[in-house]
Design a protein around this motif. Sequence first.
Motif, PDB file in Angstrom:
ATOM      1  N   ARG A  93       0.732  -1.154   0.172  1.00 24.87           N
ATOM      2  CA  ARG A  93       0.011  -0.354   0.143  1.00 24.87           C
ATOM      3  C   ARG A  93       0.732   1.178  -0.108  1.00 24.87           C
ATOM      4  O   ARG A  93       0.520   1.910  -0.477  1.00 24.87           O
ATOM      5  CB  ARG A  93      -0.922  -0.126   1.187  1.00 24.87           C
ATOM      6  N   ILE A  94       2.006   1.050   0.385  1.00 22.80           N
ATOM      7  CA  ILE A  94       3.262   1.946   0.451  1.00 22.80           C
ATOM      8  C   ILE A  94       3.574   2.726  -0.881  1.00 22.80           C
ATOM      9  O   ILE A  94       3.934   3.530  -0.798  1.00 22.80           O
ATOM     10  CB  ILE A  94       3.724   2.207   1.846  1.00 22.80           C
ATOM     11  N   ASP A 126     -12.290   2.706   0.827  1.00 20.03           N
ATOM     12  CA  ASP A 126     -13.313   2.253   1.276  1.00 20.03           C
ATOM     13  C   ASP A 126     -13.003   0.611   1.437  1.00 20.03           C
ATOM     14  O   ASP A 126     -14.209   0.022   2.062  1.00 20.03           O
ATOM     15  CB  ASP A 126     -14.522   3.244   0.817  1.00 20.03           C
ATOM     16  N   ALA A 127     -13.529   0.265   0.156  1.00 19.69           N
ATOM     17  CA  ALA A 127     -13.342  -1.210  -0.372  1.00 19.69           C
ATOM     18  C   ALA A 127     -11.857  -1.791   0.798  1.00 19.69           C
ATOM     19  O   ALA A 127     -12.628  -2.723   1.237  1.00 19.69           O
ATOM     20  CB  ALA A 127     -13.311  -2.468  -1.739  1.00 19.69           C
ATOM     21  N   ALA A 128     -11.420  -1.758   0.680  1.00 16.49           N
ATOM     22  CA  ALA A 128     -10.771  -2.184   1.629  1.00 16.49           C
ATOM     23  C   ALA A 128     -10.473  -2.507   2.263  1.00 16.49           C
ATOM     24  O   ALA A 128     -10.587  -3.002   3.587  1.00 16.49           O
ATOM     25  CB  ALA A 128      -8.623  -1.472   1.084  1.00 16.49           C
ATOM     26  N   LEU A 129     -10.642  -1.456   3.597  1.00 21.03           N
ATOM     27  CA  LEU A 129     -11.133  -1.499   4.453  1.00 21.03           C
ATOM     28  C   LEU A 129     -12.251  -1.752   5.344  1.00 21.03           C
ATOM     29  O   LEU A 129     -12.780  -2.208   6.239  1.00 21.03           O
ATOM     30  CB  LEU A 129     -11.480  -0.017   5.984  1.00 21.03           C
ATOM     31  N   TRP A 134      -7.863  -2.369   8.543  1.00 23.63           N
ATOM     32  CA  TRP A 134      -6.922  -1.410   8.781  1.00 23.63           C
ATOM     33  C   TRP A 134      -6.209  -1.429   7.061  1.00 23.63           C
ATOM     34  O   TRP A 134      -6.492  -2.547   6.968  1.00 23.63           O
ATOM     35  CB  TRP A 134      -5.559  -1.613   9.889  1.00 23.63           C
ATOM     36  N   LEU A 135      -5.870  -0.226   6.939  1.00 29.17           N
ATOM     37  CA  LEU A 135      -5.139  -0.661   5.704  1.00 29.17           C
ATOM     38  C   LEU A 135      -3.689  -1.612   5.875  1.00 29.17           C
ATOM     39  O   LEU A 135      -3.731  -1.944   4.251  1.00 29.17           O
ATOM     40  CB  LEU A 135      -4.099   0.463   5.714  1.00 29.17           C
ATOM     41  N   PRO A 164     -19.887   9.534   1.767  1.00 22.28           N
ATOM     42  CA  PRO A 164     -19.620   8.556   0.500  1.00 22.28           C
ATOM     43  C   PRO A 164     -19.724   6.923   1.191  1.00 22.28           C
ATOM     44  O   PRO A 164     -19.713   6.281   0.562  1.00 22.28           O
ATOM     45  CB  PRO A 164     -19.669   9.129  -0.421  1.00 22.28           C
ATOM     46  N   TYR A 165     -17.946   7.036   2.126  1.00 18.57           N
ATOM     47  CA  TYR A 165     -17.001   5.773   1.877  1.00 18.57           C
ATOM     48  C   TYR A 165     -17.458   5.409   3.587  1.00 18.57           C
ATOM     49  O   TYR A 165     -16.297   5.996   4.452  1.00 18.57           O
ATOM     50  CB  TYR A 165     -16.006   6.991   1.634  1.00 18.57           C
TER      51      TYR A 165
END
Length: 191
Positions: A93-94, A126-129, A134-135, A164-165
Amino acid sequence: MITLYDAPRCPYCARVRIVLAEKQVEFETIEVDLDDRPAWIYEKNSTGRVPVVEEDAWTLPESAVIMEYLEERYPEPALLAADPADRALARLRIFRHDAFTTPYYALRRGVDGADVLFAEQLDRLDAALEERPWLGGAEYGLADIAYVPWVLRARERMDVALDPYPALNEWLARLLERPAIAEEAHVVAAL
Ligand SMILES: N[C@@H](CCC(=O)N[C@@H](CS)C(=O)NCC(=O)O)C(=O)O
């Protein structure tokens, strides 16, 4: 003692401020005026950018590298998971963070269509969370710290609504319960 060459408005510097605060490392700050950068900053970082950390005349630029350095230098509390797959997820992710910031900066410059592209990136987070808290997966850590400075600035300074998220909004609420992130929210509020 660590010295951080810093600028309050800089989200990359915010990453370093948050990691230092989480690890309760004492540090001193030298503020760099981004609108009139001193020539000496190029001696600390050839790109002339902040953040840079300095310890006993040794200097290190690049926020993602600094975060990992601090994680190794001050292992407690850990900000990378023990699980290798989650560590790799955080690093991925980073590594792919530019995909998030490219439309962010385009939106800030008022580029046509950037709002749609940035919304797509917020949708992805949003979908990942929705799937993991956590990310970086199961635990709070460097991946969350790597993104939250931009999310805070988008909400507070660019009027980007997070309603919206829902998963992202809830993630931010959880993050703001942490003193290190709440302190950064104060920095953003004072900009
Ligand atoms: N890749 C660098 C980016 C740092 C960066 O872009 N810093 C900005 C402030 S937010 C800066 O120093 N800008 C001055 C410039 O680009 O001239 C990092 O992660 O540390």
